[in-house]
Design an enzyme around this catalytic site. Structure first.
Site, PDB file in Angstrom:
ATOM      1  N   HIS A 183      45.495  32.005  27.951  1.00 12.69           N
ATOM      2  CA  HIS A 183      46.223  30.729  28.018  1.00 12.69           C
ATOM      3  C   HIS A 183      45.204  29.643  28.357  1.00 12.69           C
ATOM      4  O   HIS A 183      44.219  29.910  29.033  1.00 12.69           O
ATOM      5  CB  HIS A 183      47.260  30.865  29.138  1.00 12.69           C
ATOM      6  CG  HIS A 183      48.186  29.713  29.305  1.00 12.69           C
ATOM      7  ND1 HIS A 183      47.833  28.567  29.979  1.00 12.69           N
ATOM      8  CD2 HIS A 183      49.469  29.535  28.915  1.00 12.69           C
ATOM      9  CE1 HIS A 183      48.853  27.726  29.986  1.00 12.69           C
ATOM     10  NE2 HIS A 183      49.869  28.289  29.352  1.00 12.69           N
ATOM     11  N   ASP A 234      44.826  36.742  35.815  1.00 15.30           N
ATOM     12  CA  ASP A 234      45.938  35.810  35.644  1.00 15.30           C
ATOM     13  C   ASP A 234      47.195  36.661  35.433  1.00 15.30           C
ATOM     14  O   ASP A 234      47.384  37.259  34.374  1.00 15.30           O
ATOM     15  CB  ASP A 234      45.643  34.921  34.424  1.00 15.30           C
ATOM     16  CG  ASP A 234      46.819  34.044  34.033  1.00 15.30           C
ATOM     17  OD1 ASP A 234      47.912  34.224  34.601  1.00 15.30           O
ATOM     18  OD2 ASP A 234      46.644  33.194  33.149  1.00 15.30           O
ATOM     19  N   GLN A 256      52.049  36.245  33.334  1.00 13.58           N
ATOM     20  CA  GLN A 256      52.995  36.939  32.448  1.00 13.58           C
ATOM     21  C   GLN A 256      53.239  38.389  32.852  1.00 13.58           C
ATOM     22  O   GLN A 256      54.168  39.019  32.340  1.00 13.58           O
ATOM     23  CB  GLN A 256      52.499  36.900  30.998  1.00 13.58           C
ATOM     24  CG  GLN A 256      52.456  35.516  30.398  1.00 13.58           C
ATOM     25  CD  GLN A 256      53.825  34.871  30.258  1.00 13.58           C
ATOM     26  OE1 GLN A 256      54.859  35.549  30.230  1.00 13.58           O
ATOM     27  NE2 GLN A 256      53.861  33.564  30.171  1.00 13.58           N
TER      28      GLN A 256
END
Ligand code: C6P
Length: 403
Positions: free
Chosen positions: A120, A197, A200
């Site tokens: 992202h 990260d 999600q």
């Protein structure tokens, strides 16, 4: 899992959109909020709204206790060794920027940072800014046509020059689950730190930060049934202690004079100013809610929904799914031959179905496939097989209209 019972917790799922019952398949953008979390936010403002860590009065102490209790819930959920390793932030983007900003003083020109092709923009742009400031070099782990990272290429990128590796656990655009245990182990073998990260993955996969041995793990509450504007940065105390503060202000200090300021210890060093108090407390409530259903149960049900939706979609002529990794969360990114994703998304909306269209803040992935974007249906544990059927029927109508 009693999905019909669960759906009653989400008032928004009862509403209509454009005269049709809402089908909400944009969960990767933001998840919906159950009454159990909404009530916690309302309770805070109705009963004990006060600033924290500052007051001797009862309301302030109640708010402080609730906020710190939430920090402990987050610590427990992600199995951090200490509550002070959990920093409240405004979300994943803010968390990444705290680390990328702090890393400037740890780098020298020529140091290398490794990112993946599946990221992202939040996990690309702050690091590019860091490279500009520090003279460090950004290297990219490539992916294949199926949306899977080429791990043999990762092996080749790693060296004693590598200082930090940052990858997502799950790709927001394709749903690919990345092999983070292997990525972390290999990075550590060359002495590099790793930031994962988890924006999600946190809603779908239980992460145990100690078992992973990860240095930093970041996520946003709004992806896991919490409110927007709150998230977390987990960091090993030893890693966080190496970083300078990101912002200066109240509550992040030990002592201030006009000559010199000394900083507070963890977590306060990174929490300048009045935080999102209701949001922090609600983040804890959101984890309580998810855990009351069960992460394992959620993952299993969503995997079944994904399998059903994928098989059904592939029966429609002209549909191409992007991202076919063997390990995926319930994200289906697709296009229909000859039709722009935006047109499909707009017609689905007219039939009450919410999907995201476009590049999903992951332009390098779209560039890889030479497409402007995709239609992305991202499913959650409160979605149903009937809703998938409704999307498929609506999609067939949209194709008839557009072809
Ligand atoms: N992705 C999506 O529709 P924030 O905005 O800070 O809460 O999260 C940013 C972010 C970082 N990493 C990943 C993997 C993400 O998916 C997101 C947010 C949303 O896919 C909104 S762009």
């Amino acid at each position: 899992m009693d999905v019909q019972k669960i759906r009653k917790d989400f008032p928004i799922l009862q509403r209509e959109v454009n005269g049709h019952p809402l089908v909400y398949f944009d969960n990767a953008a933001t998840s919906q909020t159950p009454l159990q979390v909404i009530d916690v936010i309302a309770d805070y403002y109705k009963k004990y709204n006060a600033n924290i860590h500052r007051g001797v009065h009862t309301l302030s102490q109640e708010a402080t206790d609730a906020y710190e209790a939430a920090r402990q819930k987050i610590q427990k959920h992600f199995n951090a060794a200490h509550a002070h390793e959990i920093i409240f932030t405004s979300g994943t983007t803010h968390s990444i920027n705290i680390v990328s900003n702090g890393y400037e003083q740890l780098l020298v020109p020529g140091d290398e940072l490794i990112v993946s092709a599946l990221e992202h923009h939040s996990n690309i742009v702050p690091w590019q800014m860091l490279c500009e400031k520090s003279g460090a070099v950004l290297k990219v782990i490539p992916m294949n046509e199926g949306g899977v990272l080429l791990m043999e290429e990762y092996d080749k990128l790693l060296s004693e020059k590598t200082k930090l590796v940052f990858v997502n656990h799950v790709s927001n655009a394709l749903g690919t689950v990345n092999p983070i245990a292997e990525i972390i182990e290999k990075a550590h073998a060359v002495g590099a730190e790793v930031l994962i990260d988890g924006a999600q993955s946190a809603p779908h996969i239980q992460a145990d930060v100690q078992a992973l041995g990860v240095d930093y793990y970041v996520t946003s509450a709004h992806k896991l049934c919490g409110p927007t504007g709150i998230g977390m940065l987990y960091g090993k105390a030893s890693a966080l202690n190496r970083l300078p503060p990101y912002q200066g202000g109240g509550e992040m200090i030990a002592e201030v004079t006009f000559e010199k300021t000394t900083y507070a210890g963890l977590p306060h060093k990174f929490e300048a100013g009045t935080p999102n108090i209701a949001g922090g407390i609600a983040f804890g409530a959101a984890l309580d809610y998810i855990n009351s259903i069960g992460m394992t149960e959620i993952a299993q049900y969503e995997a079944e929904l994904l399998a059903y939706a994928t098989a059904s979609l592939l029966k429609i002529p002209g549909v191409k799914i992007y991202g076919v990794a063997p390990e995926k969360t319930a994200v289906i990114s697709f296009n229909v031959q000859g039709i722009h994703p935006y047109d499909i998304g707009s017609i689905l909306d007219k039939m009450g179905i919410a999907v995201r269209t476009g590049h999903h803040c992951a332009q390098p992935i779209m560039d890889y496939y030479h497409i402007p974007g995709t239609v992305r249906a991202s499913l959650s544990f409160y979605n149903t097989y009937e809703e998938i059927d409704r999307m498929l029927e609506a999609l067939k109508k949209a194709i008839q209209m557009l072809q």
